[in-house]
Structure formats: C-alpha cells, structure tokens
Enzyme design. Structure first.
Site: not given
Ligand code: GLA
Length: 391
Positions: A41, A131, A133, A165, A177, A227
């Site tokens: 989202t 995350s 990263s 990124e 993140d 993605y």
């Molecule tokens: C990854 C991306 C986030 C988000 C999620 C899905 O973690 O880094 O920004 O889009 O996927 O919610």
C-alpha cells in the site's frame, strides 16, 4: 527452537573499529522493520502499520579529511571502498551499493559529506524480509550526517535511502521500511499515511501477545521483477480509472464503491490488484484502532484477511509462505498470521499468546520442515525505537 540472540556489545564494535582504523569511532544503530499490516500500500499512497524490530544494524564511524569511504562488514567479513569525487564503477557488491547510494543521494540533496571510515555489525538476517537494507541505509546515512555536523533532516534521510534503492539497487520500493527505521517509537507501531507522510505512534497494547516473525529461509528470484511489475500494474489501473474519475491520483483515492462502479473497465488481473490495495487500506485503518484497544482477535482476523488478499488478489505469496501461515493458523494461542513485506519468500508475521510461544515455535518449525525440507527461524520481536546514536 528460537533463534537465540547474542546481546550486542557496543564496546566490542568500538574496539574492533580501533584495531581496524586506529581511531576512535562514534556508534549509531537503526532497527529492522516488522509490518503488522498494510502490505503493498505504501507506493499507492495508502496506509501502513509497521513497527521496528529489536534487532538492529550497528555502525561505527569516524570522519576522514578526504572524500573517500572505507567500509568493513563484520557479518560478511568483506570490505569495500568508494570515493565521492570519482564516478561509480560497477559492478559493486550489493551491500556496498546501499551505502554508496545513500551517501551519493545525500550529496545530491546538497549536503557536503565528509569521507568516513565505517564498520558495520548487524543482528538482522539478510533476505528475511525484515528490511536489513533499510536499516543499513538509515544507520549509515544518519552516521554520515552526524559526522558532517550538519543539521539532520530525518525525512530527507529516509527519502535519500529510498531513492538509493531505486537508483543503485533497482527495486522501486515504497518508503515504509526507511520511515520505520528512521521514526519508529519504542513499544509502538506507526500508522503512516504514505501520502502526507504523517505518522501516528500507536501503542502496541497487547501484553499477553508476542509478535513473532517466522523466516521461511527462502527468497524467490522473482522478488524484484515481480515487485516492480505490481507497481506498474497499479499505475496502469490509475491511468484507466482516472479517465472516469479525474480526482483519482493514486489507488489511495479509489473507494470500494469506485471499484464496484468502474472496476469493469479494468482487465481482470488489474481488478484484483486494485481490490487488494483498496481493502488493505481499510484493514490497516481498522487494525490501527484494534491495536491500542488491545483487541488481538480483531487484529489477528485482519491479518488473516490480509494474507488471503495478498495471495489471491495481489499474487505475491508463494507455497512456503502459505504453508507457514496455514501451520500458524492451526496452533492454539495464535490470533493472526500473514506474509510480510514484498513477498515471494522472506517471513511471515504472527500474533501469538506468550504462554504458548514454545509450543508454537516447535509445531510450526516441525510442520514446516516436514512440508518443505527447510528449517525456518522463529524470531519473537518487541517494538523498538528508530535510528539513534549510542552513548
Ligand atoms: C518491500 C518494500 C516496501 C513495501 C513492501 C510491501 O518491503 O521495501 O516499501 O512496498 O515491500 O508492502
């Protein structure tokens, strides 16, 4: 059963840094991200409800007189260098790309960064969907800003990390993140409005429950390309819908009624993508009310619904994630479970009664290993604070 975590020793990192570089560092850290709900989202300007994990990436750093950066990763036992005065010379190691990316983006934003010697030590597993990263980008970026003795604009830092990124790693990720690693509040989740970027700290008022991450230990190749493809599909849907309703700027602006009225204009796949985003936004807002109320059952139910929507409508789950959620669902003491993060591997997030934790970990691990041949990692997490400097 659980992954036992060795307590991080700042003094050990400090003395290793001294041995490496022969000078005294300052220490910084940023957390991993656990998303309770609100998946896919963020890049649709919707709502997310993440918290920081009490697993962090630590950075020891000291400034230099030139514009060179020397970096050492204790986890990977690898080093790397780059110079801001020189052009980027690919191929680079992925972990170094995050660091170089954030440094260059900060410079692009007008900050006159000094060079630095840097050493990194992380408690975060890589590729587990926590995350690591973003934690790395934010911890290093914060360190570089502090060393430069410039005023630290935290929002600018989070955005520089996100752009890093996009430009240096090639994932068109949202901002969730990085915002979590930057702004998280201890014992709270953050309800983030990804349009205004406003954040509301929401107490994790569930003393009897633990938030548990289950790492499937799998990362499918598809992750990055799928993605970016999902993001593109959302943009396509907006293009089509705004022809009928010009006030639609992103999927955030689409209501259930809109979907019913105009959904037929979209190809079937796009209808499902939109339905996920629209309903996930609703679930996230409902969850942000259930959480401070201490309503684990409601929150858990929303998590299950989120998983089903991610699996069926958004199609970003995979066999391993589905098995992990199905196993959790069978356990006593579990209120909710769902895949977390981008998908196609990584982790699930589960809401588990604390007094059933041992039993949960055993049953889910055994069942998962039996079904997949893989040994998962079960990690209970507490809501931690965002980026900081250690004394
Ligand atoms: C990854 C991306 C986030 C988000 C999620 C899905 O973690 O880094 O920004 O889009 O996927 O919610």
């Amino acid at each position: 059963m659980f992954e036992r975590q060795a307590r991080f020793e700042p003094q050990a990192l400090r003395s290793s840094f001294r041995q490496l570089y022969g000078k005294e560092p300052r220490l910084f850290s940023a957390p991993g991200r656990v998303n309770l709900i609100g998946e896919h989202t963020d890049y649709n300007e919707g709502f997310v409800l993440p918290m920081a994990a009490d697993r962090r990436t630590y950075v020891a750093a000291a400034s230099r007189d030139d514009r060179c950066f020397s970096v050492y990763s204790f986890n990977l036992e690898e080093d790397g260098q780059f110079e801001l005065n020189k052009k980027i010379s690919p191929p680079r190691k992925r972990w170094l790309a995050y660091i170089e990316g954030v440094a260059r983006l900060l410079v692009e934003k007008g900050i006159n960064l000094k060079g630095a010697d840097i050493a990194i030590s992380s408690e975060l597993p890589m590729g587990a969907g926590l995350s690591s990263s973003a934690a790395l980008e934010i911890a290093v970026g914060f360190a570089l800003l502090k060393l430069t003795e410039t005023r630290v604009d935290l929002m600018q830092l989070a955005q520089a990390a996100q752009e890093a990124e996009h430009l240096f790693v090639g994932t068109r990720s949202g901002l969730m993140d990085q915002l979590t690693a930057t702004f998280a509040v201890k014992n709270h989740a953050l309800l983030i409005d990804c349009r205004s970027l406003e954040r509301k700290a929401t107490p994790v008022n569930l003393p009897a429950m633990a938030v548990v991450v289950c790492d499937t230990r799998i990362k499918h190749e598809l992750a990055t390309s799928a993605y970016n493809e999902r993001r593109h599909e959302c943009e396509q849907a907006v293009e089509i819908l705004r022809k009928k309703k010009p006030t639609i700027r992103s999927l955030r602006d689409v209501s259930i009624d809109d979907l019913e009225q105009y959904g037929g204009l979209l190809p079937e796949t796009l209808q499902r993508r939109v339905r996920h985003v629209v309903t996930e936004n609703q679930r996230t807002l409902l969850a942000s009310e259930a959480l401070p109320r201490g309503d684990a059952d409601r929150l858990g139910q929303l998590m299950y619904e989120s998983h089903d929507s991610l699996r069926n409508d958004y199609e970003v789950s995979c066999r391993e994630l589905d098995i992990m959620v199905a196993l959790a669902r069978q356990q006593e003491g579990v209120s909710g479970a769902r895949m977390m993060g981008g998908g196609f591997g990584g982790s699930t997030v589960n809401l588990v009664r604390r007094d059933t934790l041992e039993q949960f970990a055993r049953a889910v691990s055994d069942g998962y290993t039996w079904a997949t041949g893989l040994v998962p990692v079960v990690i209970p997490v507490e809501a931690d604070e965002g980026v900081c400097e250690l004394e």
